[in-house]
Design a protein around this motif. Structure first.
Motif, PDB file in Angstrom:
ATOM      1  N   TYR A  37      32.253  39.854  37.830  1.00  0.00           N
ATOM      2  CA  TYR A  37      33.146  39.210  38.782  1.00  0.00           C
ATOM      3  C   TYR A  37      32.844  39.747  40.173  1.00  0.00           C
ATOM      4  N   GLN A  39      34.594  40.202  44.011  1.00  0.00           N
ATOM      5  CA  GLN A  39      35.838  40.191  44.776  1.00  0.00           C
ATOM      6  C   GLN A  39      35.501  40.395  46.255  1.00  0.00           C
ATOM      7  N   ARG A  43      39.894  39.074  48.448  1.00  0.00           N
ATOM      8  CA  ARG A  43      40.420  39.660  47.197  1.00  0.00           C
ATOM      9  C   ARG A  43      40.593  38.633  46.076  1.00  0.00           C
ATOM     10  N   MET A  45      39.335  36.934  42.970  1.00  0.00           N
ATOM     11  CA  MET A  45      38.341  37.241  41.944  1.00  0.00           C
ATOM     12  C   MET A  45      37.547  35.977  41.619  1.00  0.00           C
ATOM     13  N   MET A  89      32.990  43.403  46.452  1.00  0.00           N
ATOM     14  CA  MET A  89      33.088  44.377  45.368  1.00  0.00           C
ATOM     15  C   MET A  89      32.780  43.632  44.079  1.00  0.00           C
ATOM     16  N   PHE A  91      32.662  43.637  39.910  1.00  0.00           N
ATOM     17  CA  PHE A  91      33.215  44.263  38.718  1.00  0.00           C
ATOM     18  C   PHE A  91      32.510  43.739  37.473  1.00  0.00           C
ATOM     19  N   GLN A 109      34.760  50.256  37.142  1.00  0.00           N
ATOM     20  CA  GLN A 109      35.361  50.807  38.353  1.00  0.00           C
ATOM     21  C   GLN A 109      35.014  50.009  39.602  1.00  0.00           C
ATOM     22  N   ILE A 112      30.799  48.457  45.377  1.00  0.00           N
ATOM     23  CA  ILE A 112      30.877  47.777  46.673  1.00  0.00           C
ATOM     24  C   ILE A 112      29.456  47.485  47.140  1.00  0.00           C
TER      25      ILE A 112
ATOM     26  N   GLN B  38      46.282  46.315  41.508  1.00  0.00           N
ATOM     27  CA  GLN B  38      45.057  46.853  42.096  1.00  0.00           C
ATOM     28  C   GLN B  38      45.375  47.613  43.362  1.00  0.00           C
ATOM     29  N   GLN B  42      39.885  49.971  44.411  1.00  0.00           N
ATOM     30  CA  GLN B  42      39.900  50.393  43.016  1.00  0.00           C
ATOM     31  C   GLN B  42      39.833  49.184  42.099  1.00  0.00           C
ATOM     32  N   SER B  43      39.730  49.478  40.825  1.00  0.00           N
ATOM     33  CA  SER B  43      39.586  48.408  39.849  1.00  0.00           C
ATOM     34  C   SER B  43      40.935  47.772  39.535  1.00  0.00           C
ATOM     35  N   LEU B  44      40.890  46.706  38.785  1.00  0.00           N
ATOM     36  CA  LEU B  44      42.113  46.050  38.335  1.00  0.00           C
ATOM     37  C   LEU B  44      42.651  46.781  37.112  1.00  0.00           C
ATOM     38  N   PHE B  91      48.682  45.550  45.290  1.00  0.00           N
ATOM     39  CA  PHE B  91      48.210  44.171  45.217  1.00  0.00           C
ATOM     40  C   PHE B  91      48.326  43.738  43.760  1.00  0.00           C
ATOM     41  N   ILE B  93      47.792  40.848  40.883  1.00  0.00           N
ATOM     42  CA  ILE B  93      46.958  39.679  40.582  1.00  0.00           C
ATOM     43  C   ILE B  93      47.320  39.152  39.200  1.00  0.00           C
ATOM     44  N   PHE B 109      41.666  33.445  37.872  1.00  0.00           N
ATOM     45  CA  PHE B 109      42.483  34.386  38.628  1.00  0.00           C
ATOM     46  C   PHE B 109      43.220  33.719  39.780  1.00  0.00           C
ATOM     47  N   GLY B 110      44.436  34.180  40.011  1.00  0.00           N
ATOM     48  CA  GLY B 110      45.169  33.786  41.192  1.00  0.00           C
ATOM     49  C   GLY B 110      44.672  34.565  42.398  1.00  0.00           C
ATOM     50  N   PRO B 111      45.111  34.190  43.589  1.00  0.00           N
ATOM     51  CA  PRO B 111      44.642  34.836  44.819  1.00  0.00           C
ATOM     52  C   PRO B 111      45.295  36.177  45.097  1.00  0.00           C
ATOM     53  N   ARG B 114      50.298  40.571  47.859  1.00  0.00           N
ATOM     54  CA  ARG B 114      50.383  41.925  48.434  1.00  0.00           C
ATOM     55  C   ARG B 114      51.848  42.279  48.612  1.00  0.00           C
TER      56      ARG B 114
END
Lengths: 117, 118
Positions: A37, A39, A43, A45, A89, A91, A109, A112, B38, B42-44, B91, B93, B109-111, B114
């Motif tokens: 994926y 991002q 943001r 996905m 980024m 994933f 993780q 980037i 998120q 960092q990761s989800l 954030f 998601i 996925f949705g947008p 925040r």
């Protein structure tokens, strides 16, 4: 349980060149799916590419291709002819194909990626 | 491709109040919706899985009384952050999938939303 590891927190590439993002995973399942994926700064996905574990042939989507090594549990993403819009980024993720965890994604993780003009 | 919307896109609230986030599948029926959290760069982190018409399944460490999830229809799931505190700022998601159809393997996925708790 599944685990996904991306060992490169950051990568950079020159525009028009090729870059490879690494991903390793661990699973006890025999049937599963793997995904990359993207991002971007928005943001949102975005699915880049997916691979079914039972398929030996590596998936490709235009400039994006994977190197799926099932025995080594490795799933790297190659981006050819990198463009500025590829900066994001990235994933790596895995998904069970069945069982009680059906549908759940496990994410790495993240890496980037910076693209230099 | 399938579209998933989230509302609101961003929300600021005072500490102690509750906030509801909606996740809608616009052009397909979602048997299952997933809620992620998120933090920056960092990761989800999966918080919970909701199936239409049944109780949500929460991941270990996620407070079910804090994060209330309802999936009343095949196109709508809601996440309510109850008595929000600054540490809930993040954030959020959602993603949606129709797991009845084996050929439809992808989560959409949705947008994201925040949330800032003051």
């Amino acid at each position: 349980a599944q685990t996904v590891t991306q060992s490169q927190p950051e990568m950079s590439v020159q525009e028009a060149e090729t870059v490879t993002l690494s991903c390793t995973y661990d699973t006890s399942e025999s049937d599963y799916y793997l995904f990359w994926y993207k991002q971007p700064p928005s943001r949102q996905m975005i699915l880049v590419i997916r691979q079914e574990a039972y398929k030996q042939q590596n998936a490709t989507e235009n400039r994006f291709s994977v190197n799926f090594q099932k025995a080594a549990k490795s799933f790297s993403l190659k981006i050819s002819d990198s463009q500025l819009g590829d900066a994001a980024m990235y994933f790596c993720a895995s998904r069970h194909a069945g069982g009680t965890s059906y549908g759940k994604l496990t994410f790495g993780q993240g890496t980037i990626l910076t693209v230099h003009p | 491709g399938a579209v998933v919307s989230q509302h609101p896109s961003r929300v600021i609230c005072k500490s102690g109040t509750s906030v509801k986030i909606e996740c809608r599948s616009l052009d397909f029926q979602a048997t299952t919706m997933f809620w992620y959290r998120q933090f920056p760069k960092q990761s989800l982190m999966l918080m919970a899985t909701s199936n239409e018409g049944s109780k949500a399944t929460y991941e270990q460490g996620v407070e079910k009384d804090k994060f209330l999830i309802n999936h009343a229809s095949l196109t709508l799931s809601t996440l309510t952050v109850t008595s929000a505190h600054p540490e809930d700022s993040s954030f959020y998601i959602c993603s949606a999938a129709d797991l009845r159809d084996y050929t439809v393997e992808t989560q959409y996925f949705g947008p994201g939303t925040r949330l800032l708790v003051l």
